[in-house]
Every structure is written in C-alpha cells, then in structure tokens.
Design an enzyme around this catalytic site. Structure first.
Site, mmCIF file in Angstrom:
data_model
loop_
_atom_site.group_PDB
_atom_site.id
_atom_site.type_symbol
_atom_site.label_atom_id
_atom_site.label_comp_id
_atom_site.label_asym_id
_atom_site.label_seq_id
_atom_site.Cartn_x
_atom_site.Cartn_y
_atom_site.Cartn_z
ATOM 1 N N GLY A 69 36.560 33.667 45.325
ATOM 2 C CA GLY A 69 36.476 34.747 44.393
ATOM 3 C C GLY A 69 36.046 34.226 42.879
ATOM 4 O O GLY A 69 35.407 34.655 42.242
ATOM 5 N N ASN A 147 44.763 43.132 40.638
ATOM 6 C CA ASN A 147 45.699 41.954 41.225
ATOM 7 C C ASN A 147 46.893 42.037 40.812
ATOM 8 O O ASN A 147 47.948 41.552 41.895
ATOM 9 C CB ASN A 147 45.124 40.745 41.305
ATOM 10 C CG ASN A 147 44.844 40.226 39.762
ATOM 11 O OD1 ASN A 147 44.135 40.823 39.406
ATOM 12 N ND2 ASN A 147 45.694 39.160 39.424
ATOM 13 N N GLN A 175 40.687 41.811 45.962
ATOM 14 C CA GLN A 175 42.118 42.442 46.269
ATOM 15 C C GLN A 175 41.548 43.727 47.072
ATOM 16 O O GLN A 175 42.709 44.133 47.800
ATOM 17 C CB GLN A 175 42.870 42.875 44.962
ATOM 18 C CG GLN A 175 43.497 41.616 44.290
ATOM 19 C CD GLN A 175 44.493 41.019 45.086
ATOM 20 O OE1 GLN A 175 45.184 41.449 45.947
ATOM 21 N NE2 GLN A 175 44.784 39.802 44.756
ATOM 22 N N SER A 195 37.086 37.232 48.704
ATOM 23 C CA SER A 195 37.696 36.000 48.850
ATOM 24 C C SER A 195 38.395 36.056 50.177
ATOM 25 O O SER A 195 39.072 36.944 50.388
ATOM 26 C CB SER A 195 38.638 35.668 47.914
ATOM 27 O OG SER A 195 39.226 34.343 48.136
ATOM 28 N N CYS A 321 52.704 31.458 35.330
ATOM 29 C CA CYS A 321 53.804 31.069 34.531
ATOM 30 C C CYS A 321 53.132 29.825 34.040
ATOM 31 O O CYS A 321 52.737 28.924 35.084
ATOM 32 C CB CYS A 321 54.774 30.975 35.503
ATOM 33 S SG CYS A 321 56.117 30.405 34.940
HETATM 34 N N1 PLP Z 1 39.755 38.108 41.564
HETATM 35 C C1 PLP Z 1 40.888 38.596 42.023
HETATM 36 C C2 PLP Z 1 41.028 40.108 41.732
HETATM 37 C C3 PLP Z 1 41.893 37.784 42.624
HETATM 38 O O1 PLP Z 1 42.965 38.362 42.898
HETATM 39 C C4 PLP Z 1 41.708 36.581 42.729
HETATM 40 C C5 PLP Z 1 42.772 35.683 43.489
HETATM 41 O O2 PLP Z 1 43.924 35.810 43.187
HETATM 42 C C6 PLP Z 1 40.436 36.036 42.626
HETATM 43 C C7 PLP Z 1 39.374 36.805 41.705
HETATM 44 C C8 PLP Z 1 40.180 34.604 42.799
HETATM 45 O O3 PLP Z 1 39.917 34.193 43.849
HETATM 46 P P1 PLP Z 1 40.124 32.874 44.679
HETATM 47 O O4 PLP Z 1 41.506 32.346 44.892
HETATM 48 O O5 PLP Z 1 39.367 32.957 45.932
HETATM 49 O O6 PLP Z 1 39.122 31.799 43.942
#
Ligand code: PLP
Length: 371
Positions: A69, A147, A175, A195, A321
């Site tokens: 992602g 997310n 998500q 992702s 965090c």
């Molecule tokens: N975008 C959103 C909304 C996500 O929740 C995440 C992962 O937590 C990402 C992008 C990033 O994805 P990746 O972990 O595959 O790089």
C-alpha cells in the site's frame, strides 16, 4: 491470542499459503525466463492479475503489482504530479501516513497540497473538494476507508466533482478491499491502491490500479517488468497469494460483512454495558463492518493496551507510538475527538473472531477499566 487488530494486518489464509508454495519450489523460475517454470510463473502472474482486476472492476492491463500500500500511494501521488507537471494536490487530513507523508515530500518538491478538513464523524465534505480545486490541480486523493476509525468516505461524490474539472481521483482502498465491495466503475476512481496483507494475503505485496488513459510516471527505473512501469523481478509467490486472497475475500462478501458487523455490534453493546462513559469515534452509518474505535475517559492508552496484551488480547490505539511517547492520533484531532485524559482503543474484527472472543474482551475491559 484473541486478534482484534485485523486493520494492522491479517494472518495469511491456509488456502493462500497453499497456492503460494509451488512458486517457491516447483515453479521458482524467473517469470521473464522462456523455459517451462518461468512460463508457469508468468502464467500465474497473469492469473493473479486477472483475479485482482475482476475483484475491483478493472481490466487486467490496468493492474500493476507493487510492494504494498505504501508504494502504491506514493506512486499515485508522485506519478500523477510528475506526469502532469501541475503543482497542486488535494487530499484529506485523515489519510494514512503513506499518503500524508508522500504529500509532505511533494511539498518539499514545490507542490502545494490542500489538506481538507473532516467533520466530527471523520468524513470529508465533497463540496470542500470543489472549493479546493484550482486550475493547476493535478490530482485529488481521498481514502475509501480510514484505517483508524473505519469511516467510509464519499468517494463517488468526490469523483463526480473532480471529473467536472477534468481532474483524476486516487483512492487508498487498502482498508476497504476484501472487506466491503470495491468497484472502480461504481466509484468512478481513476487510481486505486491495494495491499494484500489486509485481506488474508502476504505482506510486502500490493497493487496500484490505474485506469487506461491516466498519465503516470514510474517511481522506479529498471527492467521491463510490469510494462516497464514497475521494474524489478516479480515476487511471484506473493503475487499469487494476493490474487487468491482477494478472490476469496471478494467471493465471501456480503456474508463476511454481516458476520463481522454482528460481532462488532455485540462488542460495542457489551462495552457500553460495562463502561458507561465510553465514546464511539467515527460514523456508525458509514463505517467498515469490522471496525470499532472507542475512547474511555480517565484512562491511559498505553496502560490499557498493555493490560489487554496480558489478557491475551491484541488491539491497538490506531495511531503510531514513537519511543513510548504516544501522540494523539491526527485522525481524532482532525475530527475534534481528541479530549485530554482519555484512552483510545481500536478493535478491528475478522472472520476468525468468535462470540467467545467478544465476551472475553468485554470482561477484560470491565476488569481493567474498573481500576
Ligand atoms: N493505507 C492504509 C489505509 C493502510 O491502512 C496501510 C497499512 O496500514 C497502508 C496504506 C500501507 O500499506 P502497506 O502496509 O502495505 O505498505
């Protein structure tokens, strides 16, 4: 362990692992090879591309595999602004850091970024998009599902507005995919990030789906893989796993939505019964089925998460965090929902959760928050 952190990642499904294994062993050839196991690997990539395309209402040639992602989001933002030579981007203030920090990096390259506000439920007002668009706007990027608080954004309405001005729209559907129906035709989006590890596939693999006709520069330079748009030897087992996982997750909708939503609602009801001062963050109407995000008064987030861990419950606050110093989430702050002295808790459910998980979690929260 009771896993209530599915938004962070999901376990690889058994069928997905089974589908991947032959591509570590029997068919481990380079998919660019002209020999038999290279050809088998190439065929498997094509099949996975078809599966991903079908799941999101796209054509196979519109799907490019990436490392996840984060890369997909970065590529959409840098790729479109680079290709168009325009100097302005519109996004929201509650995006994932993969979008927010890519926008910050664009700013360092002289691109201006408008970060749209959200309402108290965490939703963008499409009219604000209309107000932010300028003659030099290259792209609008608004996520499909948040997310942290799980809020679904009015992406279809945003596309209608942006397209009136001829501006393409990217949505981060990381998500959403596999959890709610995601159809690029119904949404009208031009670019979509995915992702695999969020829907039962492996980590480190994703896709950017780009509508035909959208101009995009590559982020990486190298060989001719992925039509030269995303060079590098393909991660065949992961691509196969992504295709299988999305195919399975999409075919299980809407039953899976119903199952997790029911459990989620029971969890909320249980929590409300034992912690009277609890507040739900985000919209209950426009929300991912498996997401519950709550704040408890007079409590401490890290202490709460640690106590839950001791009870064998994996959960999160939703926000990152750093070195033990938890910053209040940018999403809650943008919503005006970050009050002092509260503990934030994101509980995200999956198909592997049971009613007993819910009962045990409610019981643990009752004991922990009682003092
Ligand atoms: N975008 C959103 C909304 C996500 O929740 C995440 C992962 O937590 C990402 C992008 C990033 O994805 P990746 O972990 O595959 O790089």
């Amino acid at each position: 362990m009771i896993n209530l952190d599915h938004a962070a990642t999901t376990p690889v499904r058994a069928e997905v692992l089974e589908a991947m294994l032959p591509f570590f062993r029997e068919y481990a050839g380079n998919p660019s090879g002209l020999y038999a196991d290279g050809r088998a690997a190439r065929q498997a990539i094509d099949n996975a591309r078809n599966a991903v395309a079908q799941a999101v209402g796209a054509r196979p040639q519109e799907v490019t595999f990436t490392s996840g992602g984060t890369e997909s989001d970065n590529w959409a933002l840098f790729g479109v602004t680079g290709a168009k030579g325009k100097r302005h981007v519109v996004t929201s203030s509650i995006e994932h850091h993969a979008v927010l920090n890519a926008c910050r990096a664009l700013e360092a390259h002289g691109v201006e970024v408008t970060f749209l506000p959200v309402d108290v439920q965490g939703r963008v007002n499409p009219q604000d998009v209309a107000g932010a668009i300028r003659p030099d706007t290259a792209l609008v990027s608004v996520m499909l599902a948040n997310n942290e608080v799980g809020t679904l954004q009015p992406v279809r309405e945003i596309c209608e507005i942006a397209h009136r001005y001829g501006i393409p729209v990217h949505t981060d559907a990381v998500q959403a995919a596999g959890h709610i129906p995601v159809d690029m035709n119904a949404l009208g989006v031009d670019l979509l990030s995915l992702s695999a590890h969020k829907f039962g596939g492996p980590k480190g693999i994703g896709a950017l789906v780009v509508r035909k006709g959208i101009c995009l520069e590559p982020l990486l330079f190298g060989g001719a893989q992925e039509r030269g748009m995303r060079p590098g030897t393909e991660n065949v087992p992961a691509i196969v796993g992504m295709g299988r996982a999305l195919e399975m997750a999409a075919s299980e909708l809407p039953k899976s939505m119903d199952t997790v939503m029911r459990l989620r609602d029971e969890l909320l009801e249980g929590i409300r019964a034992v912690v009277p001062g609890v507040r739900v963050n985000g919209s209950m109407e426009h929300r991912l089925p498996g997401n519950l995000h709550v704040s408890f008064p007079n409590a401490h987030t890290d202490a709460l998460l640690m106590r839950l861990d001791l009870e064998g419950i994996a959960a999160s606050a939703g926000s990152a965090c750093a070195a033990g110093a938890r910053e209040r989430s940018h999403v809650l702050r943008a919503m005006g929902a970050a009050r002092d002295g509260e503990a934030d808790l994101r509980l995200t459910l999956g198909m592997d959760n049971t009613r007993s998980d819910i009962e045990r979690t409610v019981d643990a929260l009752r004991r922990i928050l009682a003092g």
